[in-house]
Design an enzyme around this catalytic site. Structure first.
Site, short mmCIF file in Angstrom:
data_model
loop_
_atom_site.label_atom_id
_atom_site.label_comp_id
_atom_site.label_asym_id
_atom_site.label_seq_id
_atom_site.Cartn_x
_atom_site.Cartn_y
_atom_site.Cartn_z
N CYS A 232 0.24 3.48 3.06
CA CYS A 232 0.85 2.87 4.25
C CYS A 232 2.34 3.18 4.32
O CYS A 232 2.88 3.43 5.40
CB CYS A 232 0.62 1.36 4.25
SG CYS A 232 -1.11 0.85 4.20
N CYS B 146 0.84 -1.21 0.00
CA CYS B 146 0.00 0.00 0.00
C CYS B 146 0.87 1.26 0.00
O CYS B 146 1.72 1.44 0.87
CB CYS B 146 -0.92 -0.03 1.22
SG CYS B 146 -1.73 1.55 1.57
#
Length: 497
Positions: A99, A96
């Site tokens: 993230c 991600c």
């Protein structure tokens, strides 16, 4: 009145998905790297935090492994042992992008919480490897930040900055309603917090409602209780008990008859009256049910027109607060990119737009705004319905939104990576073109072969043979077929020669 209904407040465990930037949808992937590099948001300092895994066989041994304050990498036994402590957990996915942006900030959060001696433990969990635990906590996107306290899980929906995340952890991990025992403590809280709520009085049904509202909205603001003697002298109360909100260097008293449900009132009043608006904050203002009057300006432009509109909105928010604070939120936004995407239109800067985030309607200026009185008149015309609302959430507008989003996505792909855009859209079009060409040429070749067969037959057979074939194919006459005349074998051989 053209104001949409109030939206329900967010729950303790589940709520609306995280605002822009949107969380990345879930997708299975392998485990990420074994180390994370943490960068301070305000400087060049780098902190190397090894990605430590908490052993399922020795949780008690490693549960307090906070020697450097780096977030612990949590595993499946965390679900059974976490109720003994307060945990601030980042549910992430190794692939991600959002993230990865949060990772250095998260490491700084762990170091800061450790250095100040906070009882809150900071950890992170790969939600793709432990998807069952992530689903149990209501994780729907990445990254998702939750504070786990006993049987409760509180979602964090604020800006992804170190200070905001730490403030959230302190607020939610402490007492639900904090007492203010003295005037000195009250003054300290007033200097520290821009917006906070206070219950004044003893036990009552109103206090029970206040506790219920606090348990739901503690993720956003602070809740206190105090006696009447502790409240500053400038506060006047018509009746007791009472709930007050202190903000913008003044206070407002909750009135059940005018303000309705207490939780809805708190959700509306948890913002300052004037704000610097961005995409995330505008998303959060959708819970208030208020109209949002925004001066869209370029903060780098110091011309009179830009500064004048911002000053006018500030003046209206300050001087007409009692008149409009129940229905309007005021602020300014730097640039028009987000507004253009929201309205699916091109707004000229500077300008003023009024948004109804409850039903996606908006109102554009119908006059030249030269002073605060012009703006007040424009607002009053919106409230009495004389200014036409644009946009909305009708089926036509939804279809328009789908087309606009698709167009914006395609344009952004080609702007950011032309080669990728050509590959994504050129390859399918090429395959479809080849298939259509193959189908067309197959039909054309079949017709050509049939035509060539007819021509070849006419070239090979003599006129007599063609006539003979036609005669043999003629229908029968009468009840019995006409017998064909059998020519001698030598005659046929001569014709053939």
């Amino acid at each position: 009145m053209l104001i949409g209904g109030d939206r329900p407040g967010p729950g303790r465990v589940r709520g609306r998905p995280a605002p822009p930037p949107p969380s990345t949808p879930r997708f299975p992937s392998a485990l990420g790297s074994s180390a994370s590099l943490s960068a301070s948001a305000g400087g060049d300092r780098r902190v190397l935090c090894p990605l430590r895994r908490v052993s399922p066989l020795s949780w008690r041994e490693h549960g307090s492994l906070e020697t450097r304050g780096c977030p612990a990498a949590l595993r499946h036994r965390f679900k059974d042992s976490r109720k003994d402590d307060i945990w601030l957990v980042d549910f992430y996915a190794p692939w991600c992008g959002h993230c990865k942006k949060l990772e250095p900030i998260w490491n700084e959060v762990g170091l800061e919480m450790k250095s100040i001696g906070s009882p809150v433990k900071v950890g992170k969990m790969d939600a793709t490897s432990y998807s069952s635990i992530a689903s149990e906590f209501g994780v729907r996107g990445y990254p998702t930040i939750k504070l786990l306290k006993g049987d409760l899980a509180y979602n964090y929906r604020g800006p992804r900055t170190k200070n905001d995340i730490i403030e959230f952890a302190h607020r939610v991990s402490g007492a639900l309603i904090r007492p203010l025992p003295s005037q000195q403590m009250f003054e300290h809280v007033q200097k520290r917090h821009r917006v906070f709520f206070v219950y004044i009085g003893g036990e009552s049904p109103l206090k029970e409602k206040y506790i219920d509202a606090a348990s739901e909205l503690i993720v956003y603001t602070y809740f206190f209780s105090a006696s009447e003697e502790v409240v500053p002298e400038y506060v006047t109360l018509k009746e007791m008990p009472a709930v007050l909100v202190f903000k913008d260097e003044t206070y407002f008293v909750y009135d059940e008859y005018e303000d309705g449900d207490l939780s809805s009132w708190i959700s509306r009043e948890r913002f300052q009256n004037y704000l610097t608006v961005d995409g995330f904050l505008l998303y959060e203002l959708g819970d208030t049910g208020k109209l949002v009057a925004i001066a869209v300006i370029d903060e780098k432009n110091t011309s009179t027109e830009h500064t004048r509109l911002k000053s006018i909105i500030q003046e209206v928010a300050r001087d007409y607060r009692d008149q409009f604070h129940r229905d309007f939120q005021f602020g300014h936004m730097d640039g028009n990119d987000y507004i253009n995407t929201l309205l699916m239109d091109e707004l000229k800067v500077p300008t003023v737009v009024v948004l109804n985030t409850s039903n996606q309607q908006y109102f554009l200026l119908d006059r030249q705004i030269t002073n605060a009185e012009d703006m007040v008149q424009f607002i009053n015309n919106i409230l009495d319905g004389t200014v036409e609302a644009q946009g909305g959430d009708s089926i036509l507008q939804r279809l328009k939104r789908i087309v606009f989003d698709a167009k914006s996505t395609i344009v952004s792909i080609f702007k950011s990576s032309p080669l990728m855009g050509c590959f994504l859209f050129g390859l399918p079009l090429g395959v479809i073109s080849i298939m259509c060409y193959g189908i067309y040429t197959a039909d054309a070749d079949g017709g050509y072969i049939e035509e060539r067969y007819e021509v070849s037959r006419s070239e090979i057979e003599s006129p007599e043979q063609i006539e003979e074939s036609k005669a043999q194919q003629e229908p029968r006459t009468g009840d019995s077929p006409v017998p064909a005349v059998q020519e001698p074998k030598d005659v046929l051989e001569k014709k053939k020669d």
